[in-house]
Write a protein that holds these residues in place. Structure first.
Motif, short mmCIF file in Angstrom:
data_model
loop_
_atom_site.label_atom_id
_atom_site.label_comp_id
_atom_site.label_asym_id
_atom_site.label_seq_id
_atom_site.Cartn_x
_atom_site.Cartn_y
_atom_site.Cartn_z
N GLN A 247 3.74 63.15 42.88
CA GLN A 247 5.09 62.90 42.34
C GLN A 247 5.89 62.02 43.30
O GLN A 247 7.10 61.93 43.20
CB GLN A 247 5.82 64.23 42.10
N PHE A 248 5.17 61.41 44.22
CA PHE A 248 5.82 60.52 45.18
C PHE A 248 5.21 59.12 45.05
O PHE A 248 3.99 59.00 44.94
CB PHE A 248 5.61 61.05 46.62
N VAL A 249 6.04 58.10 45.04
CA VAL A 249 5.55 56.72 44.95
C VAL A 249 6.08 55.91 46.12
O VAL A 249 7.30 55.76 46.28
CB VAL A 249 5.97 56.05 43.62
N GLU A 250 5.17 55.41 46.92
CA GLU A 250 5.54 54.51 48.01
C GLU A 250 5.47 53.08 47.49
O GLU A 250 4.44 52.65 46.96
CB GLU A 250 4.57 54.68 49.19
N VAL A 251 6.55 52.34 47.62
CA VAL A 251 6.60 50.99 47.08
C VAL A 251 6.53 49.93 48.19
O VAL A 251 6.30 48.75 47.94
CB VAL A 251 7.88 50.81 46.22
N GLY A 252 6.71 50.36 49.44
CA GLY A 252 6.75 49.36 50.51
C GLY A 252 8.13 48.72 50.56
O GLY A 252 9.02 49.08 49.78
N ILE A 253 8.27 47.77 51.46
CA ILE A 253 9.59 47.17 51.67
C ILE A 253 9.84 46.13 50.59
O ILE A 253 9.61 44.93 50.78
CB ILE A 253 9.69 46.56 53.08
N ALA A 254 10.23 46.60 49.42
CA ALA A 254 10.40 45.72 48.25
C ALA A 254 11.39 46.41 47.31
O ALA A 254 11.00 47.10 46.37
CB ALA A 254 9.06 45.49 47.55
N GLU A 255 12.67 46.21 47.56
CA GLU A 255 13.68 46.99 46.85
C GLU A 255 13.80 46.65 45.37
O GLU A 255 14.11 47.52 44.55
CB GLU A 255 15.05 46.85 47.53
N GLN A 256 13.57 45.39 45.01
CA GLN A 256 13.63 45.04 43.58
C GLN A 256 12.54 45.80 42.84
O GLN A 256 12.76 46.40 41.78
CB GLN A 256 13.41 43.54 43.37
N ASN A 257 11.34 45.77 43.43
CA ASN A 257 10.20 46.46 42.84
C ASN A 257 10.46 47.96 42.78
O ASN A 257 10.13 48.63 41.80
CB ASN A 257 8.97 46.18 43.73
N LEU A 258 11.05 48.48 43.84
CA LEU A 258 11.36 49.91 43.95
C LEU A 258 12.15 50.39 42.74
O LEU A 258 11.78 51.37 42.08
CB LEU A 258 12.17 50.14 45.23
N VAL A 259 13.21 49.67 42.44
CA VAL A 259 14.10 50.12 41.36
C VAL A 259 13.50 49.79 39.98
O VAL A 259 13.61 50.58 39.04
CB VAL A 259 15.51 49.53 41.53
N GLY A 260 12.80 48.65 39.89
CA GLY A 260 12.12 48.33 38.64
C GLY A 260 11.06 49.36 38.28
O GLY A 260 10.96 49.83 37.15
N ILE A 261 10.25 49.74 39.26
CA ILE A 261 9.21 50.74 39.03
C ILE A 261 9.84 52.09 38.64
O ILE A 261 9.37 52.77 37.72
CB ILE A 261 8.31 50.89 40.29
N ALA A 262 10.93 52.43 39.32
CA ALA A 262 11.62 53.68 38.99
C ALA A 262 12.08 53.67 37.53
O ALA A 262 11.94 54.67 36.81
CB ALA A 262 12.82 53.88 39.92
N ALA A 263 12.60 52.53 37.08
CA ALA A 263 13.07 52.43 35.70
C ALA A 263 11.90 52.57 34.72
O ALA A 263 12.03 53.19 33.66
CB ALA A 263 13.79 51.10 35.49
N GLY A 264 10.75 52.00 35.08
CA GLY A 264 9.56 52.12 34.23
C GLY A 264 9.09 53.57 34.14
O GLY A 264 8.73 54.06 33.07
N LEU A 265 9.09 54.26 35.27
CA LEU A 265 8.73 55.68 35.27
C LEU A 265 9.70 56.46 34.39
O LEU A 265 9.29 57.30 33.58
CB LEU A 265 8.78 56.23 36.71
N ALA A 266 11.00 56.16 34.55
CA ALA A 266 12.02 56.88 33.79
C ALA A 266 11.88 56.60 32.29
O ALA A 266 12.05 57.51 31.47
CB ALA A 266 13.41 56.48 34.28
N ALA A 267 11.52 55.36 31.95
CA ALA A 267 11.35 55.02 30.54
C ALA A 267 10.19 55.79 29.92
O ALA A 267 10.09 55.91 28.70
CB ALA A 267 11.13 53.51 30.39
N CYS A 268 9.31 56.31 30.76
CA CYS A 268 8.18 57.11 30.28
C CYS A 268 8.41 58.60 30.54
O CYS A 268 7.45 59.37 30.68
CB CYS A 268 6.88 56.62 30.91
N GLY A 269 9.66 59.00 30.65
CA GLY A 269 9.99 60.42 30.68
C GLY A 269 10.10 61.06 32.05
O GLY A 269 10.34 62.26 32.15
N LYS A 270 9.94 60.27 33.12
CA LYS A 270 10.06 60.85 34.46
C LYS A 270 11.52 60.86 34.90
O LYS A 270 12.31 60.03 34.46
CB LYS A 270 9.23 60.06 35.48
N LYS A 271 11.83 61.82 35.79
CA LYS A 271 13.14 61.82 36.44
C LYS A 271 12.96 61.11 37.76
O LYS A 271 12.36 61.66 38.69
CB LYS A 271 13.61 63.25 36.71
N ALA A 272 13.41 59.88 37.83
CA ALA A 272 13.11 59.05 39.01
C ALA A 272 14.26 59.08 40.01
O ALA A 272 15.38 58.68 39.70
CB ALA A 272 12.83 57.62 38.57
#
Lengths: 279, 314
Positions: free
Chosen positions: B48-73
């Protein structure tokens, strides 16, 4: 749907896209036309999304990252029964309309809002990770423009998709080689594009995106690839379908004149006739 | 200082308690699990943990994708980067697309002290508040932080939450932490006619309370509001506080432009005009120093705030 029927259908959807643009007072017509085949093949033959499954957790996910190709997407969504073509055509871009020039996820069948470039791939990485971590079998698709590839966030997303081995993710690059200011290679070169994606850990399929048959095979092949995400470099013609607008940067966003409209309409009719005759 | 637990650790504890029974909770970091105190979460719940590395745009985009699939990001990254580098993802992928992403800006304000302006976030309230459908919270202590995170776990809309790096003195206790979502907490002077109403958020609540206590000792009555909910601002509480005071003083660890002070002044100006003094950081790179040194320099201490109030009511 078999390839010949899809080809004939693609010309009807091109005409509908043109009518939406005419009614709305302009649209991103060049990219709509280069993208149409990929959208149609995906929605007809590969995605399991229907109006009845828009909330199904097992549905495939599609995100239009090159959000400005919305008019083509409207035509496909209407064809698949998510939206009503007459309503979309009458109200596109009109005051108070939900049918805006980029994806609006308040409409059925649209997963995410976009419009600003470089957002779709990271979002799809999240969707694909969610599927993997939850043991779901759905697949995730996005379409990006080639001009869009200059956005750094695309490569952040590409890096993460490779790192996490997201084989449930398939990205399409609508490689029409034109953007507002000129050719992509003049504005900001992407070559060697296949090698770039491969270096990020992707399976790369280089196809003729004006060919429905080639696209259909590529999407099938992507599903069989394990351990890595797939990118389909869909080599297309911007403004595909009428010599009037093909490969012309000025047709990136345009409202055809009445004469231009009639010419394009006639070209689309010819295209459909040729498709029917199997040419 | 009695308390040794920073608010970020309180966040980790609340998330870990929740994750025990909720597989849909996902935490994302950008090489920031240590500074966010989230290493224990990553260790205990690796799936339930996702390491994205030093990439803040990706960080928030990935979180939104997880959330769009029902996760609480829940995304945790330094506030200075999260509120700027991924601002467009916060706008388009979270606020505009209405995904269930909670952005946690850690080491906010001037927490990083001598590291300089690149690491300060004196603009995050202004930036995030201006996004339609984005809420902004700055809890004042670890107990309120815990209650806030529990409330955010229970809703499905995007939000931005900012905490500092260092432990702060408790305002509340485990047993006594009055909390109602989006309602300010009256710490002093509710229902009383006072000389000054002090409205503060985040780490500035403590000095505001100290100032009020100090003023009380000198015969000057002041009320104190903990406005942890900067957006949606508790307008009713602001109006009530302003109506029963001669002057209003806001205190925040943020630029003087577009933060709590600006928002309070709008409400006061519209509903019950009073003199409003906004205590905040200057429109300039802040002076080098630790947080306490910086706060003292700009008058953001109990003593400094009390001085300002006495000047105002002279």
């Amino acid at each position: 749907m078999d390839i010949r029927d899809l080809e004939a259908l693609s010309w009807d959807l091109r005409q509908q896209t043109l009518d939406i643009i005419m009614a709305g007072g302009g649209g991103h017509i060049g990219g709509d036309m280069s993208l149409m085949n990929a959208l149609l093949v995906l929605y007809e033959n590969h995605l399991n999304i229907t109006p009845a499954t828009v909330n199904d957790p097992e549905r495939d996910r599609f995100v239009l990252s090159k959000g400005h190709s919305m008019e083509a997407y409207y035509a496909v969504l209407c064809h698949k029964g998510f939206l009503d073509l007459r309503d979309v055509t009458e109200r596109f871009s009109q005051f108070g309309s939900p049918y805006i020039g980029h994806p609006n996820n308040k409409l059925p069948g649209i997963e995410m809002n976009s419009g600003s470039l470089g957002h779709g791939l990271p979002v799809c990485v999240g969707m694909a990770l969610a599927g993997k971590r939850s043991g779901k079998r759905y697949r995730v698709y996005t379409v990006m423009g080639d001009g869009e590839l200059a956005e750094g966030s695309v490569w952040e997303g590409a890096m993460a998709a490779g790192h996490y081995g997201l084989d449930n993710l398939c990205a399409v690059v609508d490689r029409n080689r034109l953007q507002i200011s000129g050719t992509t290679e003049e504005v900001m070169g992407h070559e060697p594009l296949a090698e770039r994606f491969a270096a990020f850990g992707w399976n790369v399929l280089d196809v003729n995106g004006d060919s429905i048959a080639e696209l259909d095979r590529a999407f099938a092949k992507a599903k069989e690839t394990g351990g890595k995400p797939t990118v389909i470099l869909s080599n297309t013609t911007k403004g595909y379908g009428s010599p009037l607008m093909e490969n012309k940067a000025g047709w990136h966003h345009h409202l055809p004149s009445r004469e231009e409209y009639e010419q394009i309409k006639a070209d689309f009719a010819k295209g459909k006739e040729a498709a029917r005759n199997g040419k | 200082m009695a308390n040794k637990i920073p608010n970020r650790q309180a966040i980790c504890e609340a998330l870990m308690a929740h994750a025990e029974t909720d597989p849909e909770l996902f935490v994302l970091c950008s090489d920031s699990r240590g500074s966010a105190s989230l290493a224990p979460f990553a260790e205990r719940f690796p799936e339930q943990f996702v390491e994205v590395g030093i990439a803040e745009q990706n960080l928030v985009g990935i979180a939104a994708g997880l959330a769009a699939c029902g996760k609480k990001a829940f995304v945790a990254s330094p506030a200075c980067f999260l509120s700027t580098r991924s601002y467009e993802q916060a706008k388009v992928d979270c606020a505009y697309s209405n995904t269930n992403v909670k952005l946690i800006g850690i080491s906010g304000g001037v927490s990083y002290g001598a590291l300089g302006m690149s690491h300060h976030s004196a603009q995050d309230i202004a930036a995030m508040s201006a996004l339609p459908n984005m809420r902004v919270y700055l809890p004042s202590d670890r107990h309120q932080t815990k209650r806030l995170v529990e409330a955010l776990l229970a809703d499905e809309k995007p939000a931005y939450l900012r905490v500092g790096r260092n432990p702060v003195e408790d305002i509340y206790s485990e047993a006594a932490c009055p909390f109602e979502m989006d309602r300010a907490v009256w710490l002093k002077g509710k229902g009383q006619q006072v000389k000054a109403a002090l409205i503060a958020c985040g780490e500035m609540v403590r000095p505001a309370l100290e100032a009020a206590n100090r003023l009380e000792g000198e015969g000057v009555a002041a009320s104190v509001l903990d406005m942890y909910c900067v957006k949606p601002l508790d307008r009713e509480a602001v109006i009530e506080a302003a109506k029963s005071a001669d002057v209003v003083v806001t205190v925040e660890e943020h630029s003087v432009y577009g933060g709590l002070g600006s928002m309070v002044a709008q409400v006061v100006g519209e509903h019950c005009p009073r003199r409003v003094k906004c205590l905040a950081l200057p429109d300039a790179p802040v002076i080098t120093g630790t947080s306490p040194e910086v706060f003292a320099h700009y008058g953001l201490t109990g003593e400094g705030i009390a001085c300002t109030v006495k000047e105002l009511i002279k």
